[in-house]
Design an enzyme around this catalytic site. Structure first.
Site, PDB file in Angstrom:
ATOM      1  N   LYS A 158     -46.536   0.945  49.676  1.00  0.00           N
ATOM      2  CA  LYS A 158     -45.778   1.261  48.453  1.00  0.00           C
ATOM      3  C   LYS A 158     -46.327   0.436  47.286  1.00  0.00           C
ATOM      4  O   LYS A 158     -45.587  -0.247  46.558  1.00  0.00           O
ATOM      5  CB  LYS A 158     -44.271   1.030  48.676  1.00  0.00           C
ATOM      6  CG  LYS A 158     -43.423   2.125  48.030  1.00  0.00           C
ATOM      7  CD  LYS A 158     -42.026   2.170  48.552  1.00  0.00           C
ATOM      8  CE  LYS A 158     -41.090   2.876  47.573  1.00  0.00           C
ATOM      9  NZ  LYS A 158     -41.561   4.149  47.028  1.00  0.00           N
TER      10      LYS A 158
HETATM   11  C1  LIG Z   1     -45.241   7.999  49.086  1.00  0.00           C
HETATM   12  C2  LIG Z   1     -43.841   8.002  49.585  1.00  0.00           C
HETATM   13  N1  LIG Z   1     -43.588   8.521  50.787  1.00  0.00           N
HETATM   14  C3  LIG Z   1     -42.334   8.544  51.299  1.00  0.00           C
HETATM   15  C4  LIG Z   1     -41.268   8.032  50.590  1.00  0.00           C
HETATM   16  C5  LIG Z   1     -39.890   8.034  51.194  1.00  0.00           C
HETATM   17  O1  LIG Z   1     -39.566   6.739  51.623  1.00  0.00           O
HETATM   18  P1  LIG Z   1     -38.053   6.253  51.672  1.00  0.00           P
HETATM   19  O2  LIG Z   1     -37.334   7.222  52.530  1.00  0.00           O
HETATM   20  O3  LIG Z   1     -38.129   4.895  52.272  1.00  0.00           O
HETATM   21  O4  LIG Z   1     -37.564   6.255  50.275  1.00  0.00           O
HETATM   22  C6  LIG Z   1     -41.488   7.480  49.316  1.00  0.00           C
HETATM   23  C7  LIG Z   1     -40.383   6.925  48.522  1.00  0.00           C
HETATM   24  O5  LIG Z   1     -39.992   5.842  48.638  1.00  0.00           O
HETATM   25  C8  LIG Z   1     -42.809   7.447  48.816  1.00  0.00           C
HETATM   26  O6  LIG Z   1     -43.057   6.907  47.610  1.00  0.00           O
END
Ligand SMILES: Cc1ncc(COP(=O)(O)O)c(C=O)c1O
Length: 307
Positions: A158
Site C-alpha cells: 500500500k
Molecule cells: C490496491 C488495493 N487492493 C485492495 C484494496 C482493498 O483492501 P482493504 O479491503 O484492506 O481496504 C485496496 C484498498 O485498500 C487497494 O488499494
C-alpha cells in the site's frame, strides 16, 4: 448542509486541518515514499456512535508496510488507535466516515532513499457514503496497465507511489464509460481492482486470486473469506485468467472504500443477467450486518467511538 473537515492529526497532535502542511521538499511528496491505510467507521444511529471496522488489523498492516520502507513510526500502535478515536470525536461527523492514516517520509533531503531518514504520521477523516454504486452494481474494464510486481514496488505494501498505476487505470475506465478497472499482473493473470480485491463465483464456488498474484492483502477480502465459510460456501484461492471473468456467474470487487460491489459488466460483456447476483448479495448483507454492529458475531472487529 455541507460538512467540512476541520481537524487532522499531524506531527503528534490534533490541529486545524489548514495547519497540517508539509514542505514541498518532503520525500513523500517528491518520491511517493509513504504507506497508507483506508479505514471505515460506520455510524450507529441508534447509539449515536461510530464503529471503526477492524482498526487493529489496519494499524497492524500499516506498521508491517512501514517496515518495507524502513520506517520507525514516531508513536505506538496503541497511541495511533487513540489518535484515531480523538480525531473522530473532534470531527463528530454524524454519518459514515473514511479515515486515512499516512506514514510518510518527512525528510527533505535530496535523492530517494528508504534507510536512515525521518518519517512521520498524519491522519484525516472525511464523510464517505458510497465510493461506487454497490446497489445496482458496477461496470468494469480490464486495464491496459499492469499491476506492479513485488520485484518493483511491493503490491502488499500500500505504497503511495504505486497508486500511479491505480490512477491511470481508474481514469482509463472512467474515460471509457465504465466505473472501475481490473488489473492483470506481469504474468497476465487477474490481480485486483484499482483500490479493491476481486472475487468471482462459478457454479456456487467463491474464487479469488491468491496473494502471489500481486495483490494487496485486503482486510475486506479476508473478512469476506471468513464470512463465506461461515455461510457454508466453498472458497478457493487460485489463479484467475481474464477470460474467466467473461464466463463467471458473478463477479465482485471488495475493499474498505468499495465495500462489496457487485460487477454487472466486464469489458462490455454482461455478468450473469447484468444484475447483482445472489451470492454477492448474501455476502454483502452479512458484511453490512457485521460492520454496522447489527450482528453479535465478530463484535471484536468493531471499535466503538461515542461522539
Ligand atoms: C490496491 C488495493 N487492493 C485492495 C484494496 C482493498 O483492501 P482493504 O479491503 O484492506 O481496504 C485496496 C484498498 O485498500 C487497494 O488499494
Amino acid at each position: 448542509m455541507e460538512i467540512k473537515n476541520r481537524f487532522a492529526y499531524f506531527e503528534g497532535r490534533i490541529v486545524p486541518i489548514g495547519d497540517a502542511r508539509v514542505s514541498i521538499m518532503t520525500s513523500a511528496l517528491n518520491y511517493g515514499l509513504a504507506v497508507f491505510e483506508g479505514i471505515r467507521a460506520y455510524w450507529d444511529p441508534v447509539r449515536g456512535r461510530l464503529l471503526v471496522f477492524r482498526l487493529d488489523d489496519h494499524l497492524k498492516r500499516l506498521w508491517q508496510n512501514g517496515r518495507i520502507l524502513c520506517m520507525e513510526p514516531p508513536l505506538s500502535r496503541q497511541a495511533m488507535a487513540a489518535a484515531v478515536a480523538d480525531l473522530l470525536r473532534r470531527e463528530a461527523f454524524p454519518g459514515d466516515v473514511y479515515l486515512r492514516p499516512l506514514l510518510y517520509k518527512s525528510t527533505c533531503e535530496i535523492g530517494p532513499r528508504v534507510h536512515d531518514n525521518a518519517c512521520d504520521v498524519s491522519i484525516f477523516a472525511t464523510p464517505l457514503d458510497r465510493y461506487v454504486n454497490t446497489e445496482d452494481g458496477i461496470r468494469v474494464i480490464v486495464s491496459s496497465w499492469r499491476r506492479v510486481s513485488d520485484a518493483a514496488i511491493p503490491p502488499r505494501g500500500k505504497i503511495s507511489g504505486s497508486y500511479v498505476t491505480a490512477a491511470l487505470s481508474k481514469s482509463e475506465a472512467l474515460l471509457a464509460g465504465a466505473d472501475e478497472a481490473v488489473l492483470l499482473n506481469e504474468s497476465g493473470a487477474v490481480s485486483e481492482g484499482t483500490v479493491s480485491n476481486l472475487f468471482l463465483v462459478r457454479d456456487g464456488v467463491l474464487i479469488t486470486p491468491p496473494i502471489s498474484a500481486g495483490i494487496l492483502e485486503g482486510i475486506t477480502r479476508r473478512t469476506v473469506l471468513t464470512l463465506a465459510v461461515e455461510l457454508g460456501l466453498e472458497v478457493v484461492e487460485r489463479t484467475v485468467l481474464r477470460s474467466e471473468l467473461y464466463v463467471a456467474d458473478e463477479v465482485m470487487l471488495t475493499g474498505t472504500a468499495t465495500e462489496l460491489a457487485p460487477v454487472i459488466e466486464v469489458d462490455r460483456r454482461p455478468v450473469g443477467d447484468r444484475t447483482p447476483g445472489p451470492l454477492v448479495r448474501r455476502l454483502a448483507k452479512a458484511f453490512d450486518d457485521v460492520a454496522r454492529g447489527r450482528s453479535d458475531r465478530h463484535a471484536d472487529w468493531c471499535t466503538p467511538v461515542s461522539l
